[in-house]
Design a protein around this motif. Structure first.
Motif, PDB file in Angstrom:
ATOM      1  N   LEU A  50      33.421 -19.467  22.290  1.00 43.13           N
ATOM      2  CA  LEU A  50      32.020 -19.827  22.057  1.00 43.13           C
ATOM      3  C   LEU A  50      31.898 -21.150  21.305  1.00 43.13           C
ATOM      4  O   LEU A  50      31.002 -21.956  21.591  1.00 43.13           O
ATOM      5  N   VAL A  51      32.789 -21.381  20.351  1.00 44.56           N
ATOM      6  CA  VAL A  51      32.756 -22.651  19.611  1.00 44.56           C
ATOM      7  C   VAL A  51      32.976 -23.820  20.564  1.00 44.56           C
ATOM      8  O   VAL A  51      32.247 -24.829  20.532  1.00 44.56           O
ATOM      9  N   LEU A  52      33.963 -23.701  21.450  1.00 44.83           N
ATOM     10  CA  LEU A  52      34.230 -24.781  22.405  1.00 44.83           C
ATOM     11  C   LEU A  52      33.074 -24.962  23.380  1.00 44.83           C
ATOM     12  O   LEU A  52      32.683 -26.091  23.702  1.00 44.83           O
ATOM     13  N   LEU A  53      32.508 -23.851  23.862  1.00 46.65           N
ATOM     14  CA  LEU A  53      31.395 -23.941  24.808  1.00 46.65           C
ATOM     15  C   LEU A  53      30.160 -24.568  24.166  1.00 46.65           C
ATOM     16  O   LEU A  53      29.358 -25.226  24.839  1.00 46.65           O
ATOM     17  N   GLY A  54      30.008 -24.363  22.864  1.00 46.65           N
ATOM     18  CA  GLY A  54      28.840 -24.895  22.182  1.00 46.65           C
ATOM     19  C   GLY A  54      28.971 -26.336  21.721  1.00 46.65           C
ATOM     20  O   GLY A  54      27.987 -26.924  21.238  1.00 46.65           O
ATOM     21  N   LEU A  55      30.154 -26.944  21.884  1.00 45.89           N
ATOM     22  CA  LEU A  55      30.351 -28.319  21.407  1.00 45.89           C
ATOM     23  C   LEU A  55      29.400 -29.332  22.051  1.00 45.89           C
ATOM     24  O   LEU A  55      28.869 -30.204  21.339  1.00 45.89           O
ATOM     25  N   PRO A  56      29.160 -29.282  23.379  1.00 44.27           N
ATOM     26  CA  PRO A  56      28.207 -30.253  23.944  1.00 44.27           C
ATOM     27  C   PRO A  56      26.810 -30.137  23.340  1.00 44.27           C
ATOM     28  O   PRO A  56      26.153 -31.160  23.087  1.00 44.27           O
ATOM     29  N   VAL A  57      26.349 -28.904  23.098  1.00 43.04           N
ATOM     30  CA  VAL A  57      25.034 -28.725  22.481  1.00 43.04           C
ATOM     31  C   VAL A  57      25.039 -29.304  21.070  1.00 43.04           C
ATOM     32  O   VAL A  57      24.124 -30.040  20.668  1.00 43.04           O
ATOM     33  N   ALA A  58      26.086 -28.990  20.307  1.00 46.16           N
ATOM     34  CA  ALA A  58      26.178 -29.509  18.944  1.00 46.16           C
ATOM     35  C   ALA A  58      26.264 -31.035  18.928  1.00 46.16           C
ATOM     36  O   ALA A  58      25.679 -31.697  18.055  1.00 46.16           O
ATOM     37  N   ALA A  59      26.975 -31.600  19.906  1.00 46.84           N
ATOM     38  CA  ALA A  59      27.122 -33.056  19.958  1.00 46.84           C
ATOM     39  C   ALA A  59      25.780 -33.737  20.227  1.00 46.84           C
ATOM     40  O   ALA A  59      25.477 -34.792  19.642  1.00 46.84           O
ATOM     41  N   ILE A  60      24.964 -33.149  21.088  1.00 43.76           N
ATOM     42  CA  ILE A  60      23.646 -33.731  21.372  1.00 43.76           C
ATOM     43  C   ILE A  60      22.754 -33.655  20.132  1.00 43.76           C
ATOM     44  O   ILE A  60      22.046 -34.608  19.795  1.00 43.76           O
ATOM     45  N   TRP A  61      22.794 -32.524  19.433  1.00 45.64           N
ATOM     46  CA  TRP A  61      22.043 -32.431  18.182  1.00 45.64           C
ATOM     47  C   TRP A  61      22.530 -33.487  17.192  1.00 45.64           C
ATOM     48  O   TRP A  61      21.727 -34.099  16.465  1.00 45.64           O
ATOM     49  N   ALA A  62      23.840 -33.716  17.136  1.00 45.63           N
ATOM     50  CA  ALA A  62      24.387 -34.698  16.196  1.00 45.63           C
ATOM     51  C   ALA A  62      23.885 -36.102  16.525  1.00 45.63           C
ATOM     52  O   ALA A  62      23.570 -36.893  15.615  1.00 45.63           O
ATOM     53  N   VAL A  63      23.797 -36.434  17.810  1.00 51.32           N
ATOM     54  CA  VAL A  63      23.281 -37.747  18.214  1.00 51.32           C
ATOM     55  C   VAL A  63      21.845 -37.911  17.752  1.00 51.32           C
ATOM     56  O   VAL A  63      21.453 -38.955  17.201  1.00 51.32           O
ATOM     57  N   ARG A  64      21.049 -36.873  17.941  1.00 50.80           N
ATOM     58  CA  ARG A  64      19.639 -36.957  17.543  1.00 50.80           C
ATOM     59  C   ARG A  64      19.502 -37.032  16.022  1.00 50.80           C
ATOM     60  O   ARG A  64      18.659 -37.762  15.488  1.00 50.80           O
ATOM     61  N   LEU A  65      20.338 -36.275  15.324  1.00 51.27           N
ATOM     62  CA  LEU A  65      20.273 -36.292  13.864  1.00 51.27           C
ATOM     63  C   LEU A  65      20.611 -37.672  13.316  1.00 51.27           C
ATOM     64  O   LEU A  65      19.918 -38.206  12.437  1.00 51.27           O
ATOM     65  N   ARG A  66      21.665 -38.262  13.861  1.00 47.55           N
ATOM     66  CA  ARG A  66      22.081 -39.588  13.377  1.00 47.55           C
ATOM     67  C   ARG A  66      21.035 -40.654  13.683  1.00 47.55           C
ATOM     68  O   ARG A  66      20.866 -41.611  12.917  1.00 47.55           O
TER      69      ARG A  66
END
Length: 500
Positions: free
Chosen positions: A273-289
């Motif tokens: 689940l952690v690996l599958l969720g990485l793309p979602v987390a990465a998109i949130w990180a782009v928006r946060l930055r």
């Protein structure tokens, strides 16, 4: 939801926008093609998973005019067997025919994911990256075979596309989602929590009055019941329906295992689940930055509930098979597109780069299993070759404590309804079997099979050799591959080899 393209200069060339560079297009197309090529290269490999051969044997019964499970027994819904019957009707009784079903399902799901992302006005490279992620992650999770979770994925993706195109919903949308849910639940029962929580999310976020929400819930239920009744129609008409339901309930009543150990939770559930969720987390990180975080739209919460439904399905039986997590992939594929949909255009290039990078790394995940199965010899295939030499194709055989794959590969009928060892050997997985090993072995031998094949798949619960000799069967051949052994018995006074 705001249309991000409305923020662009109308005269600008979309191919020159940050998220739609030609190199990104080629990158996304290449990744998606690679995922499908993986499947194409594996189309004749017989060793991926035994489950699909149980579906294929029931499908063979259907093509011979039998109702599902009136011949070979299995515990999956009947709709899955009809799809396998269609595959075998079109492509013959071959490994390629049933694997083509998984290939088509994966390609169709990828296409629907691409359409959903584009409907959310994600750039084409983003849509391609999300489609490629689905195909590659499904393989990594064990979906090389035509698993029921792979086959049902297009229906989940279709429901999501309808939600994207009508995010505020309508009465007809609820009925349509219910129809799709009914069909999906006749491919795998595990689709139920995915669709159930999706509809719940639609109702909770609709903003309508309580009476209207209740009406829409009723419409979704009517669609569900109508689809199930349609799939069950042959059994309902024949009067076999109640017997089928009783048998399925009896098996699934003890399918659930005791709670699994912690290491299994980490390796087969939390880690993936952690690996599958990485793309979602990465998109949130782009928006946060970029300082562009906003409250997610209604569709996000609906799909997030669908994702939770997929997680519930994966853990419901306590078996924690990784291929159950394939049910979470349609939601994981759509969430990044939803998050990027109302973001500023200046971030499109970053979104595309992040998702294409994730998909590129995902190309490595299926590689170990692919290389392993290419090099792996199949004891069932070798046994099937021996069976073909020793018996005519019209004969029936009996496989005990071995994979039922041999029935399919040898194109031989079974003298027992119970071909899956888990259905009669508790030592296979610890669950209570449908029927005792002793009664299955006794009935199978009383039908006088041309050959008896005894494997060592699960811990022995009965002395099969002694029972075979009592029925007049003696060992004539031993097949040994990769640490697996199949002992072949023939009736006394039967020639051990059939002349070509």
């Amino acid at each position: 939801m705001q249309n991000p393209h409305s923020l662009q200069n109308p005269s600008s060339n979309p191919l020159t926008s940050p998220g739609e560079k030609p190199v990104f297009w080629a990158w996304g197309m290449g990744l998606l093609a690679l995922g499908l090529i993986y499947r194409l290269l594996a189309i004749n490999i017989a060793t991926f998973d035994a489950d699909e051969y149980a579906f294929a044997l029931v499908a063979r019964d259907i093509l011979h005019g039998k109702l599902p499970y009136s011949g070979v027994f299995d515990n999956k819904p009947v709709g899955l067997n009809y799809l396998f019957a269609l595959a075998e009707w079109l492509g013959g009784q071959s490994v390629a025919a049933i694997h083509a079903l998984g290939l088509v399902a994966s390609a169709l799901a990828a296409w629907l994911i691409h359409k959903s992302a584009r409907a959310l006005e994600a750039s084409p490279p983003i849509a391609l990256a999300l489609a490629a992620l689905f195909v590659l992650e499904a393989l990594w999770l064990g979906g090389w075979a035509s698993m029921s979770e792979v086959i049902v994925a297009p229906l989940l993706c279709l429901a999501n596309l309808l939600l994207v195109r009508a995010p505020h919903g309508s009465r007809s949308l609820y009925f349509g989602i219910g129809l799709i849910a009914g069909l999906a639940c006749q491919i795998t029962y595990l689709a139920a929590p995915c669709f159930g929580l999706t509809v719940l999310g639609m109702l909770l976020t609709s903003g309508e009055k309580l009476t209207e929400r209740l009406l829409r819930g009723v419409l979704a239920t009517l669609g569900l019941v109508a689809a199930i009744a349609l799939v069950w129609l042959p059994q309902i008409v024949s009067g076999d329906w109640l017997g089928y339901v009783d048998e399925q309930l009896a098996y699934h009543g003890h399918y659930r295992l005791p709670p699994p150990p912690g290491w299994l939770w980490r390796e087969n559930f939390l880690g993936p689940l952690v690996l599958l969720g990485l793309p979602v987390a990465a998109i949130w990180a782009v928006r946060l930055r970029a300082g562009a975080l906003v409250w997610p739209p209604r569709l996000f919460w609906i799909i997030a509930l669908q994702l939770i439904g997929g997680m519930i399905a994966a853990i419901a039986s306590n078996r924690l098979y990784t291929h159950y997590l394939i049910l979470t992939l349609p939601a994981f594929a759509l969430l990044p597109a939803i998050i990027t949909a109302d973001g500023p255009p200046r971030l499109w290039g970053r979104y595309a780069g992040v998702l294409l990078t994730c998909a590129s790394l995902a190309t490595l995940l299926p590689l170990p299993a692919f290389l392993k199965h290419i090099a792996q010899n199949s004891v069932e295939l070798e046994a099937a070759k021996v069976v073909d030499r020793m018996t005519p194709e019209v004969s029936a055989i009996f496989v005990f404590n071995g994979q039922h794959t041999t029935y399919f590969l040898a194109r031989r009928a079974a003298t027992s309804r119970y071909v899956f060892p888990n259905h009669y050997l508790q030592s296979c997985d610890g669950a209570q079997p449908v029927k005792s090993a002793a009664s299955v072995l006794e009935e199978g031998l009383k039908a006088r099979p041309a050959l008896l094949l005894v494997g060592n798949l699960c811990k022995a619960e009965i002395d099969a050799d002694a029972v075979a000799r009592q029925h007049g069967y003696l060992p004539v051949r031993t097949v040994d591959q990769g640490g697996k052994t199949i002992q072949i018995y023939a009736p006394i006074r039967t020639s051990p080899e059939r002349r070509p």
